[in-house]
Design a protein around this motif. Structure first.
Motif, PDB file in Angstrom:
ATOM      1  N   UNK A  58       1.684  -4.105  10.853  1.00 44.39           N
ATOM      2  CA  UNK A  58       0.454  -4.834  10.544  1.00 44.39           C
ATOM      3  C   UNK A  58       0.099  -4.666   9.059  1.00 44.39           C
ATOM      4  N   UNK A  59       0.223  -3.447   8.538  1.00 45.14           N
ATOM      5  CA  UNK A  59      -0.083  -3.210   7.121  1.00 45.14           C
ATOM      6  C   UNK A  59       0.864  -3.985   6.205  1.00 45.14           C
ATOM      7  N   UNK A  60       2.149  -3.968   6.515  1.00 47.37           N
ATOM      8  CA  UNK A  60       3.119  -4.697   5.696  1.00 47.37           C
ATOM      9  C   UNK A  60       2.899  -6.206   5.786  1.00 47.37           C
ATOM     10  N   UNK A  61       2.626  -6.700   6.980  1.00 43.99           N
ATOM     11  CA  UNK A  61       2.369  -8.129   7.150  1.00 43.99           C
ATOM     12  C   UNK A  61       1.128  -8.557   6.374  1.00 43.99           C
ATOM     13  N   UNK A  62       0.069  -7.786   6.468  1.00 43.94           N
ATOM     14  CA  UNK A  62      -1.166  -8.095   5.741  1.00 43.94           C
ATOM     15  C   UNK A  62      -0.925  -8.085   4.236  1.00 43.94           C
ATOM     16  N   UNK A  63      -0.172  -7.108   3.762  1.00 39.00           N
ATOM     17  CA  UNK A  63       0.144  -7.032   2.333  1.00 39.00           C
ATOM     18  C   UNK A  63       0.986  -8.234   1.904  1.00 39.00           C
ATOM     19  N   UNK A  64       1.986  -8.588   2.698  1.00 37.81           N
ATOM     20  CA  UNK A  64       2.820  -9.742   2.384  1.00 37.81           C
ATOM     21  C   UNK A  64       2.021 -11.032   2.345  1.00 37.81           C
ATOM     22  N   UNK A  65       1.093 -11.187   3.271  1.00 34.18           N
ATOM     23  CA  UNK A  65       0.255 -12.387   3.281  1.00 34.18           C
ATOM     24  C   UNK A  65      -0.668 -12.423   2.062  1.00 34.18           C
ATOM     25  N   UNK A  66      -1.197 -11.259   1.663  1.00 36.32           N
ATOM     26  CA  UNK A  66      -2.040 -11.205   0.459  1.00 36.32           C
ATOM     27  C   UNK A  66      -1.230 -11.566  -0.785  1.00 36.32           C
ATOM     28  N   UNK A  94       6.629 -11.207  -1.578  1.00 35.11           N
ATOM     29  CA  UNK A  94       5.797 -11.485  -0.405  1.00 35.11           C
ATOM     30  C   UNK A  94       6.654 -11.580   0.862  1.00 35.11           C
ATOM     31  N   UNK A  95       7.771 -12.303   0.779  1.00 37.46           N
ATOM     32  CA  UNK A  95       8.641 -12.440   1.949  1.00 37.46           C
ATOM     33  C   UNK A  95       9.279 -11.121   2.350  1.00 37.46           C
ATOM     34  N   UNK A  96       9.575 -10.259   1.372  1.00 38.59           N
ATOM     35  CA  UNK A  96      10.153  -8.951   1.693  1.00 38.59           C
ATOM     36  C   UNK A  96       9.179  -8.119   2.531  1.00 38.59           C
ATOM     37  N   UNK A  97       7.901  -8.190   2.217  1.00 36.47           N
ATOM     38  CA  UNK A  97       6.915  -7.463   3.019  1.00 36.47           C
ATOM     39  C   UNK A  97       6.831  -8.045   4.426  1.00 36.47           C
ATOM     40  N   UNK A  98       6.885  -9.357   4.533  1.00 34.95           N
ATOM     41  CA  UNK A  98       6.776  -9.994   5.848  1.00 34.95           C
ATOM     42  C   UNK A  98       8.009  -9.688   6.700  1.00 34.95           C
ATOM     43  N   UNK A 102       8.515  -7.365  10.141  1.00 35.48           N
ATOM     44  CA  UNK A 102       9.307  -7.776  11.295  1.00 35.48           C
ATOM     45  C   UNK A 102      10.255  -6.640  11.703  1.00 35.48           C
ATOM     46  N   UNK A 103      10.827  -5.964  10.709  1.00 35.78           N
ATOM     47  CA  UNK A 103      11.728  -4.842  11.008  1.00 35.78           C
ATOM     48  C   UNK A 103      10.975  -3.713  11.705  1.00 35.78           C
ATOM     49  N   UNK A 104       9.768  -3.409  11.235  1.00 38.26           N
ATOM     50  CA  UNK A 104       8.967  -2.366  11.883  1.00 38.26           C
ATOM     51  C   UNK A 104       8.577  -2.794  13.291  1.00 38.26           C
ATOM     52  N   UNK A 105       8.211  -4.053  13.461  1.00 32.94           N
ATOM     53  CA  UNK A 105       7.859  -4.550  14.800  1.00 32.94           C
ATOM     54  C   UNK A 105       9.074  -4.491  15.716  1.00 32.94           C
ATOM     55  N   UNK A 106      10.255  -4.776  15.177  1.00 31.03           N
ATOM     56  CA  UNK A 106      11.488  -4.686  15.959  1.00 31.03           C
ATOM     57  C   UNK A 106      11.780  -3.265  16.386  1.00 31.03           C
ATOM     58  N   UNK A 169      16.621  -1.469   5.854  1.00 37.03           N
ATOM     59  CA  UNK A 169      15.644  -1.465   6.949  1.00 37.03           C
ATOM     60  C   UNK A 169      16.197  -2.221   8.154  1.00 37.03           C
ATOM     61  N   UNK A 170      16.924  -3.286   7.880  1.00 35.32           N
ATOM     62  CA  UNK A 170      17.398  -4.160   8.949  1.00 35.32           C
ATOM     63  C   UNK A 170      18.628  -3.608   9.649  1.00 35.32           C
ATOM     64  N   UNK A 171      19.438  -2.847   8.948  1.00 32.87           N
ATOM     65  CA  UNK A 171      20.720  -2.421   9.508  1.00 32.87           C
ATOM     66  C   UNK A 171      20.618  -1.714  10.856  1.00 32.87           C
ATOM     67  N   UNK A 172      19.742  -0.719  11.031  1.00 36.94           N
ATOM     68  CA  UNK A 172      19.676  -0.054  12.341  1.00 36.94           C
ATOM     69  C   UNK A 172      19.303  -0.976  13.499  1.00 36.94           C
ATOM     70  N   UNK A 173      18.454  -1.974  13.236  1.00 31.83           N
ATOM     71  CA  UNK A 173      18.074  -2.868  14.330  1.00 31.83           C
ATOM     72  C   UNK A 173      19.085  -3.987  14.540  1.00 31.83           C
TER      73      UNK A 173
END
Length: 179
Positions: A58-66, A94-98, A102-106, A169-173
């Motif tokens: 949520x924090x990363x998504x909010x930051x990316x949207x800002x 911005x897209x990297x934060x979004x 997604x990676x954290x949500x995954x 960040x994406x590799x483990x998921x």
């Protein structure tokens, strides 16, 4: 592989924060706050585990949207779109934060029920496509910035560190989604 991914994420976050702090001359407080949020998320994910992954998402998504909302204001002011490197850098950040959110949500949803396996696999492939797209975009941006001359090297380093951190960040998921 988890330790290697965490180490790479942490190095990328540290490098990105250092680049942001070194280039503070034209930066806003939002850039410094965004770098601090990303660094805190990486440190927490790698070592502490104090906050749940969903909170970080949520924090990363909010930051990316800002950051994205600020990009819209920049684009409206100069009317150039993403053809210039400043807008491309801002869009990449911005897209990297979004995608990072997604990676954290995954990571939160890694314990899905067997009945939801097909949906989880499709979501994993979509996430993989987003990471590949961000990696290609980041590589294109780094090459363009390096061609831009000496003044763009700091921005190129920031884009490269963000791209590497996002891939780590994406590799483990992604590995379980591919298997």
């Amino acid at each position: 592989m988890g330790e290697l991914a965490h180490g790479t994420m942490l190095i990328g976050a540290l490098a990105g924060t250092a680049c942001t702090m070194a280039g503070l001359r034209g930066r806003h407080a939002l850039d410094l706050a965004a770098a601090a949020v990303m660094l805190a998320a990486m440190v927490d994910m790698a070592f502490i585990g104090f906050l749940p992954a969903l909170v970080w998402a949520v924090l990363l998504l909010t930051t990316g949207l800002a950051l994205g909302a600020r990009l819209r204001r920049f684009r409206a002011a100069d009317g150039r779109g993403i053809r210039d490197h400043r807008s491309s850098r801002e869009l990449h950040r911005a897209l990297a934060f979004i995608v990072g959110a997604w990676a954290f949500a995954g990571a939160t949803a890694s314990g899905v029920a067997a009945s939801a396996h097909d949906h989880a696999a499709a979501a994993g492939l979509a996430f993989g496509a987003a990471v590949v797209a961000m990696t290609v975009f980041g590589g294109w941006l780094v090459v363009g910035l390096l061609r831009g001359g000496r003044g763009s090297r700091l921005h190129a380093a920031e884009a490269a560190s963000t791209t590497v951190m996002l891939a780590a960040m994406a590799l483990p998921s992604l590995v379980p989604a591919l298997g």
